[in-house]
Design an enzyme around this catalytic site. Structure first.
Site, PDB file in Angstrom:
ATOM      1  N   HIS A  68     -27.796 -25.938  90.885  1.00  0.00           N
ATOM      2  CA  HIS A  68     -27.334 -25.972  92.274  1.00  0.00           C
ATOM      3  C   HIS A  68     -26.161 -26.953  92.419  1.00  0.00           C
ATOM      4  CE1 HIS A  68     -31.390 -24.331  92.978  1.00  0.00           C
ATOM      5  NE2 HIS A  68     -30.897 -23.844  94.096  1.00  0.00           N
TER       6      HIS A  68
ATOM      7  N   ASP B 199     -28.400 -15.342  90.529  1.00  0.00           N
ATOM      8  CA  ASP B 199     -28.809 -16.445  91.397  1.00  0.00           C
ATOM      9  C   ASP B 199     -27.663 -16.634  92.394  1.00  0.00           C
ATOM     10  OD1 ASP B 199     -30.254 -18.570  92.434  1.00  0.00           O
ATOM     11  OD2 ASP B 199     -30.639 -19.491  90.489  1.00  0.00           O
TER      12      ASP B 199
ATOM     13  N   ASP C  68     -37.374 -16.466  99.450  1.00  0.00           N
ATOM     14  CA  ASP C  68     -37.966 -17.260  98.369  1.00  0.00           C
ATOM     15  C   ASP C  68     -39.347 -17.719  98.814  1.00  0.00           C
ATOM     16  OD1 ASP C  68     -35.804 -17.703  96.253  1.00  0.00           O
ATOM     17  OD2 ASP C  68     -34.731 -18.281  98.062  1.00  0.00           O
TER      18      ASP C  68
ATOM     19  N   LYS D 164     -37.629 -14.759  87.308  1.00  0.00           N
ATOM     20  CA  LYS D 164     -36.478 -15.663  87.245  1.00  0.00           C
ATOM     21  C   LYS D 164     -36.849 -16.896  86.412  1.00  0.00           C
ATOM     22  CE  LYS D 164     -37.611 -17.871  91.692  1.00  0.00           C
ATOM     23  NZ  LYS D 164     -37.208 -18.087  93.090  1.00  0.00           N
TER      24      LYS D 164
ATOM     25  N   ARG E 104     -42.575 -25.518  89.657  1.00  0.00           N
ATOM     26  CA  ARG E 104     -42.312 -24.105  89.930  1.00  0.00           C
ATOM     27  C   ARG E 104     -42.699 -23.180  88.774  1.00  0.00           C
ATOM     28  NH1 ARG E 104     -36.217 -23.833  91.714  1.00  0.00           N
ATOM     29  NH2 ARG E 104     -36.790 -21.676  92.214  1.00  0.00           N
TER      30      ARG E 104
END
Length: 376
Positions: free
Chosen positions: A229, A298, A115, A216, A186
């Site tokens: 997450h 993911d 990443d 993504k 992001r």
């Protein structure tokens, strides 16, 4: 004159030698990939990308064993593992040695991913001797030529280390209230066309440097007000149609990198998270948007999945949904046997008749194409 002719002739032979050596290496690697075509066990392995422990392969004997057996298609590396000490990526020399060791150990050509978006999501930074890059939102405030130039520097650093896959760029739409995306800057912009412009420049820089880009998080994580997450993330009320637009535009331009699917839930599309949804991946992404490339999940150990599905059930749903690669970072709760458990689950699902060998081969052929296009 004779001296010059001798040098010229030598250069010709030298060029032929290097061209021939490269051609032979490429042929050998292509033959390695073709040898997988009728090998079910190897095709299953190509669908798995996992994290590992340590800064040397000797520290993760299970991963080492599976690489030797040809049961893994890729490795993802991390800077830290929850704790604040270096994990896989201590410094440039160590990273180069680790990746070389991984590639030499593997029976087949591998994806080596990381990443490296920039900003708060970059595994290579000043902490381990690399450059700190700006956030996507900061890049989005300048022109896309600047984004291309920054991304090219990122790509060259990755290439120098031995990586061939970057889980970037994010094509999510910026919303400052999104904890996983907007709060970390992001996304390039709240405006879809600006996201497309900058993400295209970023992806182009990756491709020019033979680094596989990854769009993504499909079908859009930018307006999610929870972090997948941590747990179940419902985007039904806040998701907007424009979040699909970047994918549509990239696919129209014959995008040949990967697309990562998020663990977000949209009840108007399906009653499952996008990453486990046949309606999202096969019906929407593949059939409606006509994406024929590699789709990767993911991290399958994120709370949105592992708090609601068993390991075997999540693997079954992910493959049937249309994913080509299942990503298991193995860093939330480390299990040295996890890669083998995942591999065994797929074998069991095939033996039980729940997943067909043809379905496995469909994914393998897409994986083979991208490895052929980018790795050589």
């Amino acid at each position: 004159m004779k001296y010059i002719l001798t040098i010229f002739t030598s250069l010709i032979y030298l060029n032929i030698f290097f061209t021939s050596s490269f051609a032979n290496a490429q042929q050998i690697n292509n033959e390695q990939l073709k040898s997988i075509d009728n090998n079910l066990h190897a095709m299953i392995g190509q669908m798995l990308m996992v994290g590992m422990r340590g800064q040397s392969l000797e520290e993760d004997q299970e991963v080492k064993k599976m690489l030797k057996q040809g049961k893994l298609g890729g490795i993802i590396l991390f800077y830290s593992h929850g704790e604040r000490t270096p994990y896989n990526l201590a410094n440039k020399t160590q990273i180069q040695n680790l990746i070389k060791e991984i590639k030499q150990t593997s029976k087949y050509p591998l994806f080596i991913g990381v990443d490296q978006e920039g900003g708060k999501v970059q595994r290579l930074s000043s902490k381990n001797g690399f450059t700190n890059y700006p956030t996507a939102l900061s890049l989005g405030k300048k022109d896309s030529t600047n984004t291309y130039n920054v991304a090219k520097k990122i790509a060259l650093e990755l290439q120098d280390c031995g990586f061939n896959l970057n889980f970037a760029p994010s094509v999510d739409i910026h919303n400052p209230n999104s904890p996983a995306i907007g709060a970390k800057e992001r996304a390039f912009s709240p405006i879809a066309m600006e996201v497309i412009d900058h993400a295209y420049a970023y992806a182009k820089a990756m491709k020019k440097t033979k680094i596989i880009p990854t769009l993504k998080h499909f079908p859009g994580h930018g307006n999610a007000l929870k972090d997948s997450h941590l747990g179940f993330t419902d985007i039904t009320k806040n998701w907007q149609e424009k979040e699909i637009l970047p994918y549509k535009r990239f696919i129209e331009k014959n995008y040949d990198g990967m697309i990562m699917v998020a663990h977000v839930y949209h009840k108007q599309i399906d009653d499952k998270p996008a990453s486990l949804s046949y309606k999202t991946i096969t019906k929407l992404l593949r059939e409606k948007l006509r994406f024929n490339g590699v789709v990767i999940t993911d991290d399958m150990q994120m709370g949105a999945i592992n708090k609601h599905y068993s390991l075997k059930e999540s693997i079954y749903l992910a493959i049937q949904a249309g994913n080509d690669i299942l990503l298991f970072s193995n860093n939330f709760k480390y299990d040295p046997m996890l890669p083998q458990k995942v591999y065994n689950c797929i074998l069991e699902l095939i033996a039980e008749g729940k997943i067909s060998e043809q379905r496995i081969k469909e994914s393998w052929l897409r994986i083979r194409k991208i490895k052929t296009d980018y790795l050589y």
